[in-house]
Design an enzyme around this catalytic site. Structure first.
Site, PDB file in Angstrom:
ATOM      1  N   ASP A 144      11.962 -23.961  -3.810  1.00 43.17           N
ATOM      2  CA  ASP A 144      11.129 -23.908  -5.005  1.00 43.17           C
ATOM      3  C   ASP A 144      11.948 -23.514  -6.240  1.00 43.17           C
ATOM      4  O   ASP A 144      12.749 -22.564  -6.176  1.00 43.17           O
ATOM      5  CB  ASP A 144      10.023 -22.867  -4.752  1.00 43.17           C
TER       6      ASP A 144
ATOM      7  N   ASP B 151       9.001 -24.510   2.861  1.00 42.65           N
ATOM      8  CA  ASP B 151       9.142 -24.311   1.433  1.00 42.65           C
ATOM      9  C   ASP B 151       9.617 -22.874   1.183  1.00 42.65           C
ATOM     10  O   ASP B 151       8.914 -21.920   1.500  1.00 42.65           O
ATOM     11  CB  ASP B 151       7.755 -24.519   0.801  1.00 42.65           C
TER      12      ASP B 151
ATOM     13  N   HIS C  68       1.758 -31.369  -5.194  1.00 46.73           N
ATOM     14  CA  HIS C  68       0.630 -30.460  -5.392  1.00 46.73           C
ATOM     15  C   HIS C  68       0.543 -29.889  -6.803  1.00 46.73           C
ATOM     16  O   HIS C  68      -0.358 -29.104  -7.086  1.00 46.73           O
ATOM     17  CB  HIS C  68       0.757 -29.319  -4.371  1.00 46.73           C
TER      18      HIS C  68
HETATM   19  O1  TEU Z   1       6.557 -25.380  -9.426  1.00 46.25           O
HETATM   20  C1  TEU Z   1       7.430 -25.254 -10.464  1.00 46.25           C
HETATM   21  C2  TEU Z   1       7.013 -25.714 -11.790  1.00 46.25           C
HETATM   22  O2  TEU Z   1       7.633 -25.347 -12.765  1.00 46.25           O
HETATM   23  C3  TEU Z   1       5.896 -26.620 -11.971  1.00 46.25           C
HETATM   24  O3  TEU Z   1       5.670 -27.707 -11.298  1.00 46.25           O
HETATM   25  C4  TEU Z   1       4.780 -25.959 -12.604  1.00 46.25           C
HETATM   26  O4  TEU Z   1       3.638 -26.002 -11.821  1.00 46.25           O
HETATM   27  C5  TEU Z   1       4.531 -26.671 -13.906  1.00 46.25           C
HETATM   28  O5  TEU Z   1       5.738 -26.912 -14.545  1.00 46.25           O
HETATM   29  C6  TEU Z   1       3.725 -25.836 -14.812  1.00 46.25           C
HETATM   30  O6  TEU Z   1       3.364 -26.640 -15.916  1.00 46.25           O
HETATM   31  C7  TEU Z   1       6.784 -24.674  -8.267  1.00 46.25           C
HETATM   32  C8  TEU Z   1       5.686 -24.938  -7.270  1.00 46.25           C
HETATM   33  O7  TEU Z   1       5.715 -26.287  -6.908  1.00 46.25           O
HETATM   34  C9  TEU Z   1       4.391 -24.508  -7.869  1.00 46.25           C
HETATM   35  O8  TEU Z   1       3.275 -24.834  -7.077  1.00 46.25           O
HETATM   36  C10 TEU Z   1       4.484 -23.021  -8.098  1.00 46.25           C
HETATM   37  O9  TEU Z   1       3.337 -22.575  -8.773  1.00 46.25           O
HETATM   38  C11 TEU Z   1       5.715 -22.646  -8.920  1.00 46.25           C
HETATM   39  O10 TEU Z   1       6.886 -23.288  -8.481  1.00 46.25           O
HETATM   40  C12 TEU Z   1       5.967 -21.165  -8.817  1.00 46.25           C
HETATM   41  O11 TEU Z   1       6.401 -20.837  -7.539  1.00 46.25           O
END
Ligand code: TEU
Ligand code: CA
Length: 547
Positions: free
Chosen positions: A195, A95, A319
């Site tokens: 990500d 990731d 997650h």
């Molecule tokens: O997630 C991006 C993201 O925008 C979301 O899934 C976010 O958790 C949600 O929209 C908020 O309401 C990614 C990763 O998967 C996540 O775990 C991280 O926290 C985020 O990026 C930042 O790196």
């Protein structure tokens, strides 16, 4: 390996398996479960980050992309994981969190010390305290800007205040990130998940957003396609599996990102289908899912990507998401049926399936009851925002119970004994009571389990080209709770019928299955019939015809 016939298994290391009894999952824990993963029939394992990090966002705040957080293990452990996965015919996907780094990263620390070179690695804007450069909001709540008094500047953080956005307009930043890719490629990694990669290109001018939180200015931003093409070409990863996580994206952009002729990525995650229960797009309010919208979205994305040459990652869980059986199924009366039905809906679509740890067991949300049980930075922030907005503690907890990312982060349930077999001591986050009957050991013994059903779905994709390559057409779109489609490829015809409701539904047009064989049913033998006039509660039926 051909991604069209492949399945990916996603691991959240912190919650997967703890090998040394400190209550936190780790890389040796993953190594110990490789045979289990192999037994699922998956081809790739995507692990969320285990790099050096202050862990404010559980590793999505990276401090050093080339070293391993000691809580998770060592570089030798990762090398062993790569090698042992490979011996079993599986590839590891890492990731890459390239939109931002932790503020603990050496680059940001140098920037804070006033080093001009590194200040240009991030997005700093001049300004006075109290007046952020724009009104943009962080995705985790509050302003997306943080003031640094010593520099008289603000920096941008679309996520937590400890996750500073990188400046991709700077070629040095792009080169640094390419070196990270080269490093891991050399180690034998087989693919990458990027990500929030559609947020990397910020607009040339920063202005207030009168309509929203700023996302329309930086989602699928001006140079994002160029940046991705450059990254892929310069690191020579075009043949690897590359999935981009796309936040608030559009179908048109996702087709471009994933069209092989564009040489950007292999496929995309989008989240539109996971917002059909957000009233007015608000994640922090509850509503009944809009099933029509859900079906329309799948139809649109599936048919358009097929016509225009893109490819989708198909998934319900990760997650960041609550468990699908709690969300669109019935975790009580029809737990098993609805978990299998939801899997059938998506895992026979055109695209590459992603299974998130525990989903293959039908794990429901953990049902945490007090704010002390939550760990996620976003959940804790929003709990306080909800209280400020006037919600009672009870209401706020009810919303978190459905929406919190921690719903997907409770420990993997390996057996019904101590700490669910996840650890030998108290885990970092609570284990829900359902582990006593929902766990790997129990489901291995039960021929009718959700686990065995998932194995069957994964195997079907390998076996039938129609699932990999077939055309797709949606059926019964006027019937709100019937999720059905037909796929065709040369002599093969696949018919997939699902009922999203807890009530029997009468099909507007009956189907007779002359010449079809029943490949799969979540009602077992009871599901078999030669003419389908109704679908039972949460029923799934899959028929195949071969000329
Ligand atoms: O997630 C991006 C993201 O925008 C979301 O899934 C976010 O958790 C949600 O929209 C908020 O309401 C990614 C990763 O998967 C996540 O775990 C991280 O926290 C985020 O990026 C930042 O790196
Ligand atoms: Ca551990």
């Amino acid at each position: 390996m051909d991604f069209k016939s492949s399945t990916v298994y996603q691991i959240y290391p912190k919650s997967f398996c703890d090998s040394n009894g400190d209550g936190i999952g780790d890389i040796r824990g993953m190594i110990g479960k490789l045979d289990y993963m192999k037994s699922l029939g998956v081809d790739y394992i995507w692990s969320t980050p285990f790099f050096a990090s202050p862990l404010n966002d559980n590793g999505y705040d990276v401090e050093d992309y080339r070293s391993i957080h000691p809580l998770f293990g060592t570089m030798e452990d990762v090398e062993e994981l790569i090698q042992k996965a490979e011996e079993r015919g599986m590839g590891l996907m890492l990731d890459m969190v390239f939109n931002h780094t932790s503020t603990q990263h050496e680059w940001f620390q140098k920037a804070l010390a006033g080093d001009k070179k590194y200040m240009d690695y991030y997005i700093f804007k001049d300004g006075e305290p109290g007046t952020p450069p724009t009104n943009w909001q962080s995705k985790f709540g509050g302003s997306a800007w943080e003031y640094v008094p010593k520099l008289n500047k603000w920096y941008l953080h679309l996520f937590d205040v400890t996750q500073a956005d990188l400046n991709w307009n700077n070629p040095d930043v792009r080169e640094e990130l390419k070196n990270v890719i080269r490093f891991w490629k050399e180690k034998g990694v087989k693919g990458f998940r990027f990500d929030v990669v559609n947020l990397i290109s910020k607009p040339d001018v920063f202005e207030d957003d009168d309509e929203g939180d700023g996302r329309r200015f930086y989602s699928d931003g001006p140079y994002v396609h160029e940046f991705l093409k450059e990254l892929t070409a310069d690191t020579d990863i075009g043949d690897m599996i590359m999935v981009g996580e796309m936040s608030s994206t559009s179908l048109e952009h996702c087709i471009r990102y994933s069209d092989p002729r564009e040489k950007e990525l292999t496929m995309c995650f989008n989240f539109h289908h996971l917002k059909v229960d957000y009233p007015d797009g608000n994640k922090w309010a509850l509503a009944r899912p809009d099933y029509r919208r859900l079906k329309e979205l799948f139809e649109l994305w599936q048919t358009k990507t097929a016509q225009q040459g893109g490819w989708n990652a198909v998934f319900w869980c990760n997650h960041d998401q609550p468990r699908i059986v709690s969300r669109l199924g019935d975790e009580k009366a029809y737990w098993k049926e609805s978990a299998k039905m939801l899997a059938t809906c998506i895992y026979l679509l055109r695209g590459t399936p992603y299974i998130y740890q525990g989903e293959e067991l039908g794990m429901p949300n953990p049902g945490y009851r007090s704010i002390e049980e939550y760990r996620d930075v976003e959940s804790v922030n929003y709990y306080h925002i909800l209280l400020q907005e006037g919600k009672t503690q009870e209401e706020a907890l009810r919303i978190l119970g459905q929406r919190s990312r921690d719903n997907g982060r409770s420990p993997m349930q390996w057996h019904g004994g101590e700490y669910a077999g996840f650890s030998t001591s108290q885990p970092w986050i609570g284990i829900p009571e359902h582990y006593q009957y929902i766990n790997v050991q129990e489901e291995e013994k039960d021929a009718d389990s959700v686990l065995h059903y998932y194995r069957r779905l994964v195997a079907l994709r390998k076996q039938y080209p129609v699932i990999q390559d077939g055309t797709i057409a949606f059926l019964y779109q006027e019937q709100e709770t019937v999720f059905a489609y037909q796929r065709e490829w040369e002599g093969q015809k696949l018919l997939v019928l699902n009922n999203l409701s807890d009530r029997e539904v009468v099909l507007q047009e009956a189907v007779s299955c002359g010449g079809y064989e029943c490949l799969l049913s979540n009602y077992g033998q009871d599901g078999a019939r030669s003419r389908l006039e109704t679908l039972r509660a949460y029923e799934s039926i899959v028929w195949l015809k071969e000329d």
